[in-house]
Design a protein around this motif. Structure first.
Motif, PDB file in Angstrom:
ATOM      1  N   ALA A 248       0.867  -1.184   0.000  1.00 48.83           N
ATOM      2  CA  ALA A 248       0.000   0.000   0.000  1.00 48.83           C
ATOM      3  C   ALA A 248       0.893   1.220   0.000  1.00 48.83           C
ATOM      4  O   ALA A 248       1.973   1.198   0.610  1.00 48.83           O
ATOM      5  CB  ALA A 248      -0.894   0.014   1.237  1.00 48.83           C
ATOM      6  N   SER A 249       0.490   2.241  -0.727  1.00 45.47           N
ATOM      7  CA  SER A 249       1.241   3.500  -0.679  1.00 45.47           C
ATOM      8  C   SER A 249       0.251   4.645  -0.825  1.00 45.47           C
ATOM      9  O   SER A 249      -0.891   4.453  -1.271  1.00 45.47           O
ATOM     10  CB  SER A 249       2.317   3.553  -1.767  1.00 45.47           C
ATOM     11  N   ALA A 250       0.714   5.832  -0.447  1.00 43.65           N
ATOM     12  CA  ALA A 250      -0.153   7.011  -0.543  1.00 43.65           C
ATOM     13  C   ALA A 250       0.672   8.222  -0.946  1.00 43.65           C
ATOM     14  O   ALA A 250       1.752   8.462  -0.393  1.00 43.65           O
ATOM     15  CB  ALA A 250      -0.841   7.270   0.794  1.00 43.65           C
ATOM     16  N   LEU A 268      -3.545   6.565  -4.249  1.00 44.97           N
ATOM     17  CA  LEU A 268      -3.093   5.366  -3.538  1.00 44.97           C
ATOM     18  C   LEU A 268      -2.401   4.403  -4.500  1.00 44.97           C
ATOM     19  O   LEU A 268      -2.808   4.264  -5.658  1.00 44.97           O
ATOM     20  CB  LEU A 268      -4.288   4.646  -2.903  1.00 44.97           C
ATOM     21  N   VAL A 271      -2.816  -0.900  -4.257  1.00 48.03           N
ATOM     22  CA  VAL A 271      -4.160  -1.405  -3.967  1.00 48.03           C
ATOM     23  C   VAL A 271      -5.110  -1.335  -5.164  1.00 48.03           C
ATOM     24  O   VAL A 271      -6.186  -1.928  -5.140  1.00 48.03           O
ATOM     25  CB  VAL A 271      -4.799  -0.654  -2.772  1.00 48.03           C
ATOM     26  N   LEU A 303     -11.245   3.985   0.996  1.00 49.46           N
ATOM     27  CA  LEU A 303     -11.305   2.525   0.895  1.00 49.46           C
ATOM     28  C   LEU A 303     -12.731   1.988   0.931  1.00 49.46           C
ATOM     29  O   LEU A 303     -12.939   0.763   0.982  1.00 49.46           O
ATOM     30  CB  LEU A 303     -10.477   1.900   2.037  1.00 49.46           C
ATOM     31  N   LYS A 315      -5.016  -5.647   3.402  1.00 45.64           N
ATOM     32  CA  LYS A 315      -4.662  -4.414   2.683  1.00 45.64           C
ATOM     33  C   LYS A 315      -5.655  -3.278   2.947  1.00 45.64           C
ATOM     34  O   LYS A 315      -5.293  -2.114   2.815  1.00 45.64           O
ATOM     35  CB  LYS A 315      -4.621  -4.672   1.175  1.00 45.64           C
ATOM     36  N   ALA A 319      -3.965   0.061   3.979  1.00 45.55           N
ATOM     37  CA  ALA A 319      -4.064   1.249   3.118  1.00 45.55           C
ATOM     38  C   ALA A 319      -4.655   2.430   3.891  1.00 45.55           C
ATOM     39  O   ALA A 319      -4.225   3.574   3.716  1.00 45.55           O
ATOM     40  CB  ALA A 319      -4.916   0.937   1.888  1.00 45.55           C
ATOM     41  N   CYS A 322      -1.948   3.696   6.042  1.00 48.70           N
ATOM     42  CA  CYS A 322      -0.930   4.308   5.186  1.00 48.70           C
ATOM     43  C   CYS A 322      -1.342   5.745   4.831  1.00 48.70           C
ATOM     44  O   CYS A 322      -0.560   6.692   4.983  1.00 48.70           O
ATOM     45  CB  CYS A 322      -0.767   3.458   3.924  1.00 48.70           C
TER      46      CYS A 322
END
Ligand code: FAD
Ligand code: SF4
Length: 333
Positions: A248-250, A268, A271, A303, A315, A319, A322
């Motif tokens: 997961a990244s942001a 994001l 995901v 999400l 996740k 997420a 994150c």
């Protein structure tokens, strides 16, 4: 690896005319441009990509980073990921992009990888990379074994019954939040595509990943002028500290005034089936105070539509945390 013809076109027109002979610019293309080759050659060794002709575009004049009259940035298609990450203006005004690039792959790969190649990198789904297995993305209509199989790293947003593959790029997540534009030269002329319109959802045609048509050559990417006083952060969570794709990244670009969020751009990674801009999270932030309650609400909104698979339920919460942490870090910077 199969045999293929390696060509170095002398100019864009020659490159485009040759590539236009391909039946598709998507999976199965029989003519491919090559930037750094770190995706293409990798997949050719696995026989996932089997082009009859490979066109090395590194001699074409697309290796410059230029500041535009409006203060925005023009980034040539063959600019290396490292050069972009360490460019002074990128580090100062588009720091989320520099951070994202430097968390991708390894130093050696970043020195080879180009901007256009990164836009078009392929999923790391293990079934896609194994020609002994069925895969709708590689061979349409054969099925998606990931849905009932190994899907821990795969997508929870934007999936379909035909494909749940994650877009693996870090750079693209920052570019989505920065609202980049992709510039294409093709057999019918030039056109500019907003970043959010470039990658496609899998739907029932997962082999089709972008709007590119045969002969389309990405020439450059532009970034709008920087937003004065914006606070930016890229957070990447992964199984190990380096040389690993995001779980997961942001990417966060915030403008704050009087303790409230005035402007927010959120995307994001790790995901989504495409680089995942979240208008829901942005709406949840606007006008709200910069505190943990606001940030968590934005993460919940981002999400809301998540559809986890058998192995990647974790996740959803990952997420959310994150994005919450990325927002907190950006706001405090
Ligand atoms: C071991 C490993 C680890 C990695 N880890 C990460 C990671 O953590 N994060 C991350 O984001 N990425 C990661 N990557 C992916 C890496 O960032 C990409 O492979 C790279 O960005 C692709 O760029 P390239 O120039 O080498 O592309 P190429 O392999 O040259 O090209 C990729 C695709 O783009 C097409 N193409 C190239 N240029 C153009 C153009 N101008 N116009 C139209 N089509 C074009 C090619 O035909 C090909 O289909 C990793 C890669 C490897 C091998
Ligand atoms: S998730 Fe997509 S890439 Fe992976 S096996 Fe299914 S169809 Fe193929």
């Amino acid at each position: 690896m199969h045999t293929f013809e390696f060509m170095r076109p002398k100019d864009s027109a020659a490159a485009i005319a040759t590539a236009a002979q391909s039946k598709t610019a998507q999976q199965g293309a029989d003519v491919r441009f090559m930037g750094g080759g770190t995706t293409l050659i990798d997949l050719m060794k696995l026989n996932v990509e089997t082009p009859a002709r490979v066109l090395d575009i590194n001699r074409l004049p697309f290796d410059k980073i230029e500041i535009m009259p409006d203060g925005g940035l023009k980034i040539g298609a063959t600019v290396r990921n490292s050069d972009l990450a360490y460019h002074a203006k990128v580090q100062r005004d588009y720091s989320v992009l520099s951070q994202a690039l430097l968390q991708g792959a390894s130093a050696q790969i970043r020195n080879m990888a180009t901007v256009a190649g990164n836009l078009l990198q392929r999923t790391r789904c293990v079934y896609f990379r194994d020609t002994a297995m069925p895969c709708n993305k590689r061979e349409p209509g054969t099925g998606c074994p990931a849905i009932t199989g190994h899907n821990r790293t795969l997508a929870i947003l934007g999936t379909s019954d035909h494909c749940i593959a994650t877009n693996p790029s870090d750079m693209c997540i920052a570019m989505a939040a920065l609202e980049a534009t992709i510039h294409i030269q093709g057999p019918k002329g030039t056109r500019a595509v907003a970043f959010g319109d470039f990658h496609l959802l899998p739907g029932n045609t997962p082999q089709r990943e972008t709007v590119l048509e045969p002969g389309d050559l990405i020439t450059h990417v532009t970034l709008p002028p920087p937003i004065a006083g914006s606070k930016q952060h890229y957070l990447k969570l992964r199984d190990r500290a380096s040389y690993e794709f995001a779980l997961a990244s942001a990417a966060v670009v915030l403008t704050i005034a009087g303790g409230n969020v005035r402007r927010a751009r959120i995307a994001l990674g790790g995901v989504g089936t495409k680089p995942w801009r979240s208008p829901e999270a942005e709406a949840a932030l606007i006008g709200r105070p910069t505190n943990d309650a606001t940030f968590r609400q934005a993460a919940e909104a981002a999400l809301q539509g998540a559809k986890p698979q058998s192995e990647n339920k974790f996740k959803v919460e990952l997420a959310k945390r994150c994005l919450t942490h990325a927002l907190r870090t950006a706001a405090a910077s």
